[in-house]
Design an enzyme around this catalytic site. Structure first.
Site, PDB file in Angstrom:
ATOM      1  CE  LYS A  16      -2.144  -1.205   3.845  1.00  0.00           C
ATOM      2  NZ  LYS A  16      -1.477  -2.476   4.161  1.00  0.00           N
ATOM      3  NE  ARG A  91      -4.706  -1.425   9.788  1.00  0.00           N
ATOM      4  CZ  ARG A  91      -3.607  -0.969   9.205  1.00  0.00           C
ATOM      5  NH1 ARG A  91      -3.567   0.228   8.706  1.00  0.00           N
ATOM      6  NH2 ARG A  91      -2.559  -1.733   9.131  1.00  0.00           N
ATOM      7  NE  ARG A 127       7.718  -2.204   6.245  1.00  0.00           N
ATOM      8  CZ  ARG A 127       6.402  -2.113   6.429  1.00  0.00           C
ATOM      9  NH1 ARG A 127       5.647  -1.617   5.465  1.00  0.00           N
ATOM     10  NH2 ARG A 127       5.852  -2.530   7.535  1.00  0.00           N
ATOM     11  NE  ARG A 160       6.101   0.050   9.959  1.00  0.00           N
ATOM     12  CZ  ARG A 160       4.974  -0.013   9.252  1.00  0.00           C
ATOM     13  NH1 ARG A 160       4.908   0.562   8.060  1.00  0.00           N
ATOM     14  NH2 ARG A 160       3.926  -0.649   9.703  1.00  0.00           N
ATOM     15  NE  ARG A 171       2.089  -4.774  11.155  1.00  0.00           N
ATOM     16  CZ  ARG A 171       3.139  -4.523  10.379  1.00  0.00           C
ATOM     17  NH1 ARG A 171       4.346  -4.955  10.719  1.00  0.00           N
ATOM     18  NH2 ARG A 171       2.995  -3.838   9.289  1.00  0.00           N
TER      19      ARG A 171
HETATM   20  P1  AP5 Z   1       4.797  -1.581   1.908  1.00  0.00           P
HETATM   21  O1  AP5 Z   1       4.444  -0.778   0.710  1.00  0.00           O
HETATM   22  O2  AP5 Z   1       5.525  -0.933   3.012  1.00  0.00           O
HETATM   23  O3  AP5 Z   1       3.472  -2.355   2.439  1.00  0.00           O
HETATM   24  P2  AP5 Z   1       2.202  -1.801   3.205  1.00  0.00           P
HETATM   25  O4  AP5 Z   1       1.002  -2.453   2.584  1.00  0.00           O
HETATM   26  O5  AP5 Z   1       2.214  -0.313   3.273  1.00  0.00           O
HETATM   27  O6  AP5 Z   1       2.479  -2.465   4.619  1.00  0.00           O
HETATM   28  P3  AP5 Z   1       2.426  -1.849   6.097  1.00  0.00           P
HETATM   29  O7  AP5 Z   1       3.151  -2.804   6.995  1.00  0.00           O
HETATM   30  O8  AP5 Z   1       2.860  -0.428   6.118  1.00  0.00           O
HETATM   31  O9  AP5 Z   1       0.904  -1.971   6.384  1.00  0.00           O
HETATM   32  P4  AP5 Z   1       0.225  -2.005   7.712  1.00  0.00           P
HETATM   33  O10 AP5 Z   1      -1.153  -1.953   7.212  1.00  0.00           O
HETATM   34  O11 AP5 Z   1       0.486  -3.102   8.633  1.00  0.00           O
HETATM   35  O12 AP5 Z   1       0.906  -0.806   8.514  1.00  0.00           O
HETATM   36  P5  AP5 Z   1       0.469   0.686   8.777  1.00  0.00           P
HETATM   37  O13 AP5 Z   1       1.670   1.518   8.776  1.00  0.00           O
HETATM   38  O14 AP5 Z   1      -0.684   1.057   7.932  1.00  0.00           O
HETATM   39  O15 AP5 Z   1       5.637  -2.854   1.391  1.00  0.00           O
HETATM   40  C1  AP5 Z   1       6.152  -3.808   2.298  1.00  0.00           C
HETATM   41  C2  AP5 Z   1       7.507  -4.337   1.786  1.00  0.00           C
HETATM   42  O16 AP5 Z   1       7.299  -5.047   0.561  1.00  0.00           O
HETATM   43  C3  AP5 Z   1       8.533  -3.229   1.466  1.00  0.00           C
HETATM   44  O17 AP5 Z   1       9.812  -3.648   1.870  1.00  0.00           O
HETATM   45  C4  AP5 Z   1       8.473  -3.090  -0.064  1.00  0.00           C
HETATM   46  O18 AP5 Z   1       9.712  -2.701  -0.607  1.00  0.00           O
HETATM   47  C5  AP5 Z   1       8.097  -4.498  -0.490  1.00  0.00           C
HETATM   48  N1  AP5 Z   1       7.248  -4.534  -1.686  1.00  0.00           N
HETATM   49  C6  AP5 Z   1       6.213  -3.694  -1.983  1.00  0.00           C
HETATM   50  N2  AP5 Z   1       5.660  -4.038  -3.169  1.00  0.00           N
HETATM   51  C7  AP5 Z   1       6.354  -5.130  -3.613  1.00  0.00           C
HETATM   52  C8  AP5 Z   1       6.235  -5.962  -4.777  1.00  0.00           C
HETATM   53  N3  AP5 Z   1       5.303  -5.727  -5.727  1.00  0.00           N
HETATM   54  N4  AP5 Z   1       7.102  -6.999  -4.909  1.00  0.00           N
HETATM   55  C9  AP5 Z   1       8.052  -7.237  -3.951  1.00  0.00           C
HETATM   56  N5  AP5 Z   1       8.214  -6.486  -2.824  1.00  0.00           N
HETATM   57  C10 AP5 Z   1       7.363  -5.439  -2.661  1.00  0.00           C
HETATM   58  O19 AP5 Z   1      -0.072   0.567  10.284  1.00  0.00           O
HETATM   59  C11 AP5 Z   1       0.791   0.304  11.354  1.00  0.00           C
HETATM   60  C12 AP5 Z   1       0.002   0.187  12.639  1.00  0.00           C
HETATM   61  O20 AP5 Z   1      -0.662   1.448  12.908  1.00  0.00           O
HETATM   62  C13 AP5 Z   1      -1.112  -0.851  12.650  1.00  0.00           C
HETATM   63  O21 AP5 Z   1      -0.633  -2.141  12.967  1.00  0.00           O
HETATM   64  C14 AP5 Z   1      -2.038  -0.270  13.717  1.00  0.00           C
HETATM   65  O22 AP5 Z   1      -1.540  -0.525  15.022  1.00  0.00           O
HETATM   66  C15 AP5 Z   1      -1.948   1.224  13.474  1.00  0.00           C
HETATM   67  N6  AP5 Z   1      -2.976   1.701  12.531  1.00  0.00           N
HETATM   68  C16 AP5 Z   1      -2.751   2.280  11.307  1.00  0.00           C
HETATM   69  N7  AP5 Z   1      -3.907   2.570  10.716  1.00  0.00           N
HETATM   70  C17 AP5 Z   1      -4.889   2.177  11.562  1.00  0.00           C
HETATM   71  C18 AP5 Z   1      -6.309   2.194  11.505  1.00  0.00           C
HETATM   72  N8  AP5 Z   1      -6.971   2.688  10.436  1.00  0.00           N
HETATM   73  N9  AP5 Z   1      -7.005   1.684  12.549  1.00  0.00           N
HETATM   74  C19 AP5 Z   1      -6.373   1.199  13.651  1.00  0.00           C
HETATM   75  N10 AP5 Z   1      -5.037   1.141  13.767  1.00  0.00           N
HETATM   76  C20 AP5 Z   1      -4.300   1.630  12.727  1.00  0.00           C
HETATM   77 MG    MG Z   2       2.402   1.118   4.821  1.00  0.00          MG
END
Ligand code: AP5
Ligand code: MG
Length: 218
Positions: A16, A91, A127, A160, A171
């Site tokens: 994402k 979410r 990552r 991270r 997660r």
């Molecule tokens: P990346 O693009 O970083 O993936 P992502 O989908 O953004 O993953 P996140 O871990 O950031 O998602 P998340 O939903 O757990 O975390 P968030 O920060 O939102 O890609 C991942 C890796 O893959 C990278 O190394 C990249 O290089 C690689 N990659 C990408 N595309 C690729 C491809 N096509 N092929 C190969 N490799 C690839 O949330 C964190 C925390 O915040 C949550 O756990 C929660 O506690 C809180 N939080 C955030 N939003 C909310 C909400 N709405 N409600 C409640 N809690 C929330």
């Molecule tokens: Mg992300």
């Protein structure tokens, strides 16, 4: 002009954040990531950041009321007047309902990135994120040119805290329990497009852009 809201759905590690940077520019919509907003609050040491930290570090979702206030404040700013690209929000079902109520009348499209679980674990544990600009690398899929330094700004790359294997597993379980039901919620309203996220980033980007355009949001 009608507001346009594009939502990137998908499990942790689906890509994402990686895709949002490019998609935001292509669709001319500001990228709004609730995860990034919480991490900014943590870095600044705000009360919200401190409250969110314990949930994030243990792989749980931050309670809806904390998320909603922060998100609505963000999308109420001037740069979101014409819409936004949401990453990591909604979410939970109450978050989806609150968003729909807040943005009633907006053109909405949810793009669901699908990636098998085994690949997600590899993506998250490998990552490396830039401390300065948030740019995302991966030790084998998109390594930085200079080890430990961000290609975009030269900032320090770090792991991270929630990318430790144990937290990643938590997660993914939380995603299945609380976020997966959103697929059905958006599908039943005719607002969901499925995108295969298990390909190279350029191919995924092309499909996301096409799905957003086909729905009349681009
Ligand atoms: P990346 O693009 O970083 O993936 P992502 O989908 O953004 O993953 P996140 O871990 O950031 O998602 P998340 O939903 O757990 O975390 P968030 O920060 O939102 O890609 C991942 C890796 O893959 C990278 O190394 C990249 O290089 C690689 N990659 C990408 N595309 C690729 C491809 N096509 N092929 C190969 N490799 C690839 O949330 C964190 C925390 O915040 C949550 O756990 C929660 O506690 C809180 N939080 C955030 N939003 C909310 C909400 N709405 N409600 C409640 N809690 C929330
Ligand atoms: Mg992300």
């Amino acid at each position: 002009m009608e507001k346009r809201v594009v939502i990137l759905l998908g499990p942790p590690g689906a890509g994402k954040g990686t895709q949002a940077t490019r998609l935001s520019a292509a669709l001319s919509l500001p990228h709004v990531s609730t995860g990034d907003l919480f991490r900014e609050n943590k870095a600044k040491g705000t009360a919200l950041g401190k409250k969110a930290q314990e949930y994030m570090d243990s792989g749980k979702l931050v309670p809806d009321e904390l998320v909603l206030d922060m998100l609505f404040d963000r999308i109420g700013r001037a740069d979101c007047a014409k819409g936004c690209l949401l990453d990591g929000f909604p979410r939970t079902l109450p978050q989806a309902e609150a968003l729909a109520a807040r943005l009633s009348g907006a053109e909405t499209r949810a793009l669901n990135l699908r990636v098998p679980d085994a690949k997600l674990v590899d993506r998250l544990t490998g990552r490396r994120t830039c401390r300065a600009c948030g740019n995302i690398h991966h030790i084998s899929h998109s390594p930085s040119k200079v080890e430990g330094k961000c290609d975009k700004c030269g900032g320090e790359l770090h792991i991270r805290t929630d990318d430790a294997l144990e937290t990643v597993t938590k997660r993914l379980a939380v995603y299945r329990e609380q976020t997966l039901p959103l697929e059905g919620w958006y599908r039943s309203r005719g607002l969901l497009s499925e995108v295969d996220g298990d390909r190279n980033t350029d191919q995924v980007f092309r499909d996301l852009e096409r799905a957003a355009s086909a729905a009349g949001v681009s």
